[in-house]
Design a protein around this motif. Structure first.
Motif, short mmCIF file in Angstrom:
data_model
loop_
_atom_site.label_atom_id
_atom_site.label_comp_id
_atom_site.label_asym_id
_atom_site.label_seq_id
_atom_site.Cartn_x
_atom_site.Cartn_y
_atom_site.Cartn_z
N UNK A 470 47.86 38.93 28.14
CA UNK A 470 49.23 38.46 28.25
C UNK A 470 49.87 38.87 29.58
N UNK A 471 49.18 39.64 30.37
CA UNK A 471 49.71 40.06 31.67
C UNK A 471 48.51 40.37 32.56
N UNK A 472 48.41 39.70 33.73
CA UNK A 472 47.27 39.99 34.59
C UNK A 472 47.64 39.82 36.06
N UNK A 473 46.87 40.50 36.90
CA UNK A 473 46.98 40.38 38.35
C UNK A 473 45.57 40.42 38.94
N UNK A 474 45.28 39.46 39.81
CA UNK A 474 44.00 39.44 40.52
C UNK A 474 44.30 39.29 42.01
N UNK A 475 43.78 40.21 42.82
CA UNK A 475 43.98 40.16 44.27
C UNK A 475 42.63 40.22 44.97
N UNK A 476 42.57 39.52 46.08
CA UNK A 476 41.36 39.55 46.89
C UNK A 476 41.76 39.39 48.36
N UNK A 477 41.57 40.46 49.15
CA UNK A 477 41.85 40.43 50.58
C UNK A 477 40.51 40.63 51.31
N UNK A 478 40.16 39.68 52.20
CA UNK A 478 38.85 39.74 52.85
C UNK A 478 38.98 39.48 54.35
N UNK A 479 38.21 40.26 55.13
CA UNK A 479 38.14 40.08 56.58
C UNK A 479 36.67 39.93 56.97
N UNK A 480 36.38 38.89 57.75
CA UNK A 480 35.07 38.73 58.36
C UNK A 480 35.29 38.61 59.86
N UNK A 511 43.69 35.95 51.91
CA UNK A 511 44.36 36.72 50.87
C UNK A 511 44.64 35.80 49.69
N UNK A 512 44.18 36.18 48.52
CA UNK A 512 44.39 35.39 47.30
C UNK A 512 45.04 36.27 46.24
N UNK A 513 46.04 35.71 45.56
CA UNK A 513 46.75 36.43 44.51
C UNK A 513 47.00 35.50 43.34
N UNK A 514 46.65 35.98 42.15
CA UNK A 514 47.00 35.29 40.91
C UNK A 514 47.67 36.32 40.01
N UNK A 515 48.84 35.95 39.51
CA UNK A 515 49.62 36.90 38.75
C UNK A 515 50.36 36.16 37.65
N UNK A 516 50.35 36.72 36.43
CA UNK A 516 51.03 36.06 35.32
C UNK A 516 51.54 37.09 34.33
N UNK A 517 52.78 36.89 33.89
CA UNK A 517 53.37 37.69 32.84
C UNK A 517 54.14 36.74 31.94
N UNK A 518 53.74 36.63 30.67
CA UNK A 518 54.31 35.63 29.77
C UNK A 518 55.80 35.85 29.55
N UNK A 519 56.25 37.10 29.67
CA UNK A 519 57.65 37.39 29.43
C UNK A 519 58.53 37.17 30.66
N UNK A 520 57.95 37.32 31.86
CA UNK A 520 58.79 37.31 33.05
C UNK A 520 58.46 36.21 34.04
N UNK A 521 57.23 36.12 34.49
CA UNK A 521 56.97 35.19 35.59
C UNK A 521 55.52 34.78 35.62
N UNK A 522 55.29 33.71 36.38
CA UNK A 522 53.95 33.28 36.76
C UNK A 522 53.95 33.08 38.27
N UNK A 523 52.96 33.65 38.96
CA UNK A 523 52.97 33.62 40.41
C UNK A 523 51.56 33.36 40.92
N UNK A 524 51.48 32.50 41.92
CA UNK A 524 50.19 32.24 42.54
C UNK A 524 50.39 32.12 44.04
N UNK A 525 49.58 32.85 44.82
CA UNK A 525 49.67 32.81 46.27
C UNK A 525 48.26 32.78 46.83
#
Length: 855
Positions: A470-480, A511-525
């Motif tokens: 019901x609440x998750x965050x996934x981040x991935x920052x990569x440099x080549x 940089x990739x971000x996926x974030x979701x909280x059912x009570x507050x917000x949904x965010x994707x960057x």
């Protein structure tokens, strides 16, 4: 009476006979003359003495004295059988000793490398060395950083007493050492203002059991870590992400373990570390603060060596060995022991690192049922390999590799409500490189290299109830990043050199971000990968007249196609001797940086992964630019060292994304700004004797930030501004023991004060509740550290060397506040909305222990 006359006649004949031996004679003739003079007989092999000549002193009137002189000059062994017969044989076990001193100061040189064909030793604190099991034909070489190497034969060194050998500081070396013992042994200052650390020769520093590469640099004046991190290196008002850190030419974006606590470099394979605080060489680009250039072995080793050891955070092994005469290999592997053994050092580090994170919250919850810590595993590794191939004296090829990896997995369960909290972080940096050094002739050389680095930060955090997320965050920052460079060095004459070359760098950052909280917000960057192909031309003229003067004038010209702009970076450094042992130096420079780290203000997850790398786009993330000028003096005489520099630095292109400042109106607008730093660094050192040294460093500075739209347009202190800091250290060597004690004191970091502890639930920004930015200061920071080591050999053969050591950090357990922030909360009793103060505390009393063995 007749016997007396015969003795007198024989005695007079011997005097006349040996007084005539001014010129060298064959050894056989000399032995035959001695036989007649003293009525004795020698037994020897013709092959043994064939081709040997010798000159005997005029005062050789005593047989024993003459025979000793022959032994010393020929390396042969003459053994008495009886009063008439002697044997002459090969001495297979020659032993030589001596003291190595500086030619000018006559001071002992410590850790001078003394090498023979099959053995090698280093000088002790008195400059003393002893080498055994030598042959008459052997040659010993003596080398020391900043000094001209010399060679001597065994026959030159054989004597009744240990000989004194003088080494002279290198002449006409364009980057020679000007101060050979800057803080302690193994720390030197170069002509161009850089400071070189040699970890394997470095004396013990307060709070360190080993020569940790990054922590050791923080002992230098002008370099600090406001939040007590190994990688949190702030150089003259710059932040850690503004530094350039290279490992054998490979650029690294993560240089530490355990979220900054431990540097990611094994000091036992590092040859030297060059540190620039200002006016760095033009070959260094894409940075606006300092440079830390780390080098491992640079030549094919002559013999096999290996080492292993452990302390209370990690264990390691390393080896260096030749394959024939043209190939050498070096390898090092290090791993944390926290998942295998619980130690007081790691416990203390954990308390500091995990405070104010979900792990600290989980531990509090786990103290009461029904929460249970099901998993809390952290580990790190680093390993590096280097291969050197030297087909001839004019060509050297090297392959290098490094890998740095940190993993953390944390699971907290609530079995009563069937809830789970899961956090996983993986931070890696790996790099590879190939280098070719070519000497075209005595005056022209070329260095060509290709390097690749890959940095990744991955975070996965979620909350589950009844096996549903019901609440998750996934981040991935990569440099080549791939970098190519070729630089030529043309020696114009004995005092000047011209360096020029070309660089190409391809940088890809996503940089990739996926974030979701059912009570507050949904965010994707999900940002597309940004690519920059930067091309650079560079040139530098170096003028150097021994210790009298040194001038470096250079220019970098870079084209950045992503912005379609060309950038110019002029740099100049000059130093001149105005009086004996007294120099004045000055520098000026302009630098640019197109990769920088941004800070997520609104991170609501783990709490340790909110600093991410990005490429400048000319808008929200501008190109960083710094301008710095310095003026300093240096005095070194009779054990006294004074080094003082005043500087002015201005940094443009900063944003509230990179500094972490919030808009006090909405918390959403991104503002651009600049920082001005005015300060000075001082070092006073006194070497009381060869074994006792004291030094005091003092830094003063003011960091003023100016962001339009923040703080009502008024300037304010930077987040890490330290107005005053002082460090006092004492080092004592006693035989095989090495002790050090150091006390540091500095002003507290600035913070903003909360005006109203309540808040409106509709407001987004905490900044709306704060007063003037950073107008208050935390209590002063101070702590006392100590270290002690003992070196010993396991046997008289001195083939296996060991070291044990202890360090004590914050001996009197001072509870220092490192920084202060705030968070919104709801009072459980009243239900009212409040703002809580969140303080980050320093390490408490932290012991460490080390044991090492080297073959």
């Amino acid at each position: 009476m007749l016997k007396v006359k015969v003795f007198i006649i024989s005695f007079l004949c011997s005097i006349v006979l040996f007084s005539q031996k001014k010129e060298q004679e064959t050894l056989k003739e000399v032995l035959q003359t001695i036989e007649k003079t003293f009525n004795i007989k020698f037994s020897f092999s013709e092959e043994l003495i064939q081709g040997k000549s010798i000159e005997i002193s005029n005062d050789g009137d005593v047989l024993a004295t003459i025979l000793t002189e022959i032994e010393q000059k020929t390396g042969l062994l003459i053994k008495k059988i009886n009063n008439r017969y002697y044997t002459v044989s090969t001495n297979k076990n020659i032993e030589v000793c001596g003291y190595i001193l500086d030619l000018n100061s006559k001071d002992p040189l410590i850790n001078v490398t003394v090498l023979a064909k099959n053995t090698g030793v280093s000088t002790d604190e008195k400059g003393y060395f002893k080498v055994k099991n030598l042959k008459e034909t052997d040659t010993l070489s003596f080398s020391y950083v900043g000094y001209t190497p010399i060679q001597k034969t065994v026959s030159e060194l054989r004597a009744k007493t240990c000989k004194i050998i003088y080494l002279n500081e290198a002449e006409n070396v364009l980057n020679e050492v000007i101060i050979s013992s800057y803080l302690t042994t193994g720390v030197a200052k170069n002509n161009d203002g850089s400071i070189v650390l040699t970890p394997r020769k470095q004396g013990v520093l307060p709070g360190l059991t080993e020569a940790d590469v990054l922590l050791s640099t923080q002992q230098l004046p002008g370099i600090q870590s406001p939040i007590e991190n190994a990688s949190g290196i702030h150089i003259r008002g710059g932040t850690p992400d503004q530094n350039l850190i290279l490992f054998d030419g490979i650029k690294l974006y993560n240089t530490s373990h355990f979220f900054g606590s431990i540097s990611a470099f094994n000091p036992y394979v590092v040859d030297n570390v060059t540190v620039y605080k200002n006016a760095s060489n033009v070959k260094y680009g894409n940075h606006i603060s300092g440079v830390i250039d780390i080098k491992t072995m640079t030549d094919v080793p002559k013999k096999i060596s290996a080492g292993a050891g452990f302390n209370f955070t990690n264990a390691d092994v390393n080896t260096t060995f030749p394959i024939g005469e043209k190939v050498g290999i070096q390898f090092s592997f290090r791993r944390s022991i926290s998942d295998l053994l619980n130690t007081p050092t790691f416990d203390r580090l954990s308390q500091k690192v995990f405070q104010n994170t979900v792990i600290a919250e989980g531990k509090t919850l786990a103290e009461e049922q029904p929460f249970i810590e099901n998993e809390n595993n952290f580990s790190f590794i680093d390993f590096n390999t280097k291969v050197i191939f030297k087909p001839n004296s004019n060509n050297t090829f090297s392959l290098q590799q490094i890998r740095i990896k940190n993993d953390l997995k944390y699971i907290l369960d609530n079995n009563d409500d069937n809830e789970r909290r899961f956090d996983f972080i993986d931070i890696q940096n790996e790099g590879y490189g190939i280098t070719w050094n070519k000497k075209w002739n005595t005056n022209l050389s070329q260095n060509t290299s290709v390097h690749y680095t890959n940095y990744t930060l991955f975070y996965d955090g979620n909350k589950q109830r009844d096996n549903a997320v019901y609440d998750f965050t996934i981040k991935n920052n990569e440099i080549k990043e791939v970098a190519f460079s070729t630089v030529f060095s043309q020696k114009l004459n004995a005092i000047s050199e011209l360096n020029f070359g070309y660089e190409f760098t391809n940088s890809n950052i996503s940089f990739n971000l996926e974030q979701e909280n059912l009570d507050l917000f949904t965010r994707s960057d999900n940002r597309d990968r940004k690519t920059n192909n930067q091309q650079t031309l560079l040139a530098e003229l170096v003028l150097n007249k021994s210790k009298k003067y040194n001038v470096n004038v250079g220019l970098r010209t870079s084209y950045m196609p992503l912005l379609d702009k060309t950038f110019f970076e002029p740099r100049i450094y000059g130093r001149i001797m105005v009086l004996p042992s007294f120099w004045i130096n000055t520098s000026a420079e302009i630098k640019q940086q197109y990769t920088s780290r941004i800070t997520e203000i609104f991170t609501s997850d783990f709490g340790l992964e909110n600093e991410l790398w990005a490429i400048s786009n000319g808008k929200e993330i501008p190109v960083l630019q710094s301008k710095q000028v310095t003026l300093g003096v240096l005095f070194d005489k009779k054990g006294w060292l004074i080094d003082a520099e005043a500087y002015y630095k201005n940094i443009d292109g900063l944003t509230t994304l990179s500094t972490g400042f919030e808009d006090t109106t909405t918390g959403e607008t991104i503002y651009n700004g600049s920082i001005r730093v005015l300060g000075a660094d001082f070092l006073l050192k006194k070497k009381w004797s060869n074994n006792i040294s004291t030094w005091v460093s003092y830094a003063i500075g003011e960091n003023e930030s100016n962001f339009a739209g923040l703080n009502k347009g008024n300037t304010f202190s930077g987040n890490f501004n330290i107005s005053n800091s002082v460090y006092i250290a004492q080092q004592v060597k006693f035989g095989k023991f090495d002790f050090s004690l150091g006390w540091s004191h500095r002003t507290g970091l600035p913070f903003s004060e909360v005006l109203d502890r309540g808040f409106d639930v509709e407001q987004v920004s905490l900044g709306q509740e704060l007063g003037p930015l950073n107008d208050k200061k935390l209590p002063s920071y101070h702590r006392l550290d100590a270290s002690a080591t003992y070196d010993f050999y396991w046997s008289k053969k001195r083939k296996v060397k060991s070291k044990i050591g202890v360090s004590l950090i914050n001996i009197y357990d001072r509870k220092n506040i490192l920084r202060r922030t705030y968070e919104k909360d709801v009072d459980e009793l009243t239900g009212s909305k409040v703002i809580n103060t969140v303080d980050t505390f320093s390490l408490g009393f932290t012991p460490n222990f080390v044991f090492r063995v080297r073959f």
